[in-house]
Enzyme design. Structure first.
Site, PDB file in Angstrom:
ATOM      1  N   GLY A   1       1.107  -1.067  -0.125  1.00  0.00           N
ATOM      2  CA  GLY A   1       0.137  -0.570  -0.250  1.00  0.00           C
ATOM      3  C   GLY A   1       0.766   1.618   0.091  1.00  0.00           C
ATOM      4  O   GLY A   1       1.773   0.895   0.502  1.00  0.00           O
ATOM      5  N   CYS A   2       0.308   2.185  -0.588  1.00  0.00           N
ATOM      6  CA  CYS A   2       1.385   3.401  -0.785  1.00  0.00           C
ATOM      7  C   CYS A   2       1.409   3.735   1.069  1.00  0.00           C
ATOM      8  O   CYS A   2       2.818   4.272   0.887  1.00  0.00           O
ATOM      9  CB  CYS A   2       0.069   4.631  -1.165  1.00  0.00           C
ATOM     10  SG  CYS A   2      -1.328   4.979  -0.600  1.00  0.00           S
ATOM     11  N   TYR A   3       0.755   3.956   2.191  1.00  0.00           N
ATOM     12  CA  TYR A   3       0.601   4.881   3.090  1.00  0.00           C
ATOM     13  C   TYR A   3       2.024   3.882   3.766  1.00  0.00           C
ATOM     14  O   TYR A   3       3.141   4.264   4.394  1.00  0.00           O
ATOM     15  CB  TYR A   3      -0.184   4.577   4.201  1.00  0.00           C
ATOM     16  CG  TYR A   3      -1.562   6.058   3.243  1.00  0.00           C
ATOM     17  CD1 TYR A   3      -0.522   7.103   3.648  1.00  0.00           C
ATOM     18  CD2 TYR A   3      -2.463   5.146   3.772  1.00  0.00           C
ATOM     19  CE1 TYR A   3      -1.748   8.257   3.593  1.00  0.00           C
ATOM     20  CE2 TYR A   3      -3.500   6.190   3.206  1.00  0.00           C
ATOM     21  CZ  TYR A   3      -3.554   7.744   3.475  1.00  0.00           C
ATOM     22  OH  TYR A   3      -4.313   8.646   3.053  1.00  0.00           O
TER      23      TYR A   3
END
Length: 310
Positions: free
Chosen positions: A116-118
């Site tokens: 995921g990006c986060y």
């Protein structure tokens, strides 16, 4: 023969970005499904089973369905950009810089879960400190982040860009995930090597692409002898020789008055910063990346290239 690549979900935000990154590549054969047929299960299944690598840009349940469609075909390899398999023990986690051995694990894997990006930013900051023994067991980690609105997919893009929409979002910045049960928390905990789930506070800004992830620390609660210098050194040592992840020198960070979340928009790299108070009691670790770049599509293409190098 050229390897065959099928992007299942190529008409969505992440899929379009991956497709753009592959444009002009003559070493690949891209399989495609017409947008009008994207829900045609039989056509999708045929294309999935015809691919050497299938990149899934789908919601979680649809990704699980796609994996089931190729369950009996050991030739097809999968990169899943959803959250469905990111903490599954039999899937390689697609953050190549996470460990020295990670590129090989990705290269040899049949199934790769794109991060995921986060979590990409959070794990990049947290894991080196855990491995260096600086971040103790049980430390109450907090992760604060802001993302470009494209991270919310086509629905949020429309809500922000279409001021005629009844669901138009006018706010320049907003918090969400207020129940502290964001779907990215399990992978932050697992791949960040944390004993306790972090408190994660995500937010969205009125800019299309970009991301800032922050992990603040009380130095007195870290391992004995920890300093801003030792924290920075742990990151430098961990990412030594990496071209995609840059650890910004302390002296350079000290000269900064601000960080622009959009600085790396359109790029597939990531920058890490360490800031601290004059007395050294508080430290703030910061990751800067493009939510659609190293945080999604850029990582997927990087993982594909590693898998093709096997």
């Amino acid at each position: 023969m050229k390897p065959k690549i099928f992007i299942d979900g190529e008409h969505g935000t992440t899929g379009l970005q991956i497709r753009t990154r592959m444009a002009g590549r003559t070493d690949l054969e891209l399989l495609s499904i017409p947008e009008a047929e994207r829900r045609n299960a039989a056509m999708r299944e045929d294309l999935l089973n015809s691919a050497d690598i299938a990149i899934l840009c789908l919601p979680d349940d649809a990704s699980r369905e796609a994996v089931a469609m190729v369950a009996g075909n050991n030739r097809v390899r999968i990169i899943d950009t959803s959250t469905a398999h990111r903490v599954a023990p039999d899937w390689a986690y697609g953050f190549a810089e996470m460990d020295k051995a990670q590129p090989r694990k990705i290269r040899d894997a049949r199934h790769v879960a794109n991060p995921g990006c986060y979590p990409t930013g959070a794990i990049a900051l947290i894991r080196p400190l855990r491995q260096a023994g600086i971040l103790p067991d049980g430390y109450p980690v907090t992760v604060n982040a802001v993302s470009g609105y494209t991270g919310g997919g086509k629905q949020m893009i429309a809500q922000i860009e279409d001021d005629k929409s009844p669901d138009h979002i006018r706010a320049p910045h907003f918090l969400y995930g207020l129940t502290l049960k964001h779907k990215h928390v399990p992978e932050m905990k697992m791949h960040g090597l944390l004993e306790r789930a972090p408190v994660f506070s995500p937010s969205v800004g009125k800019f299309a692409q970009g991301m800032i992830v922050q992990v603040p620390l009380y130095v007195d609660d870290l391992a004995a002898g920890a300093t801003i210098e030792s924290i920075h050194r742990a990151l430098v040592d961990h990412y030594a020789g990496q071209s995609i992840v840059e650890v910004v020198p302390l002296e350079e960070s000290a000269k900064l008055a601000r960080i622009d979340a959009t600085e790396l928009a359109g790029k597939d790299t990531m920058k890490l910063f360490v800031f601290g108070t004059d007395g050294g009691a508080h430290v703030n670790m910061v990751a800067l990346l493009d939510n659609l770049g190293k945080g999604a599509s850029g990582a997927a293409v990087q993982n594909m290239d590693l898998m093709l190098s096997a």
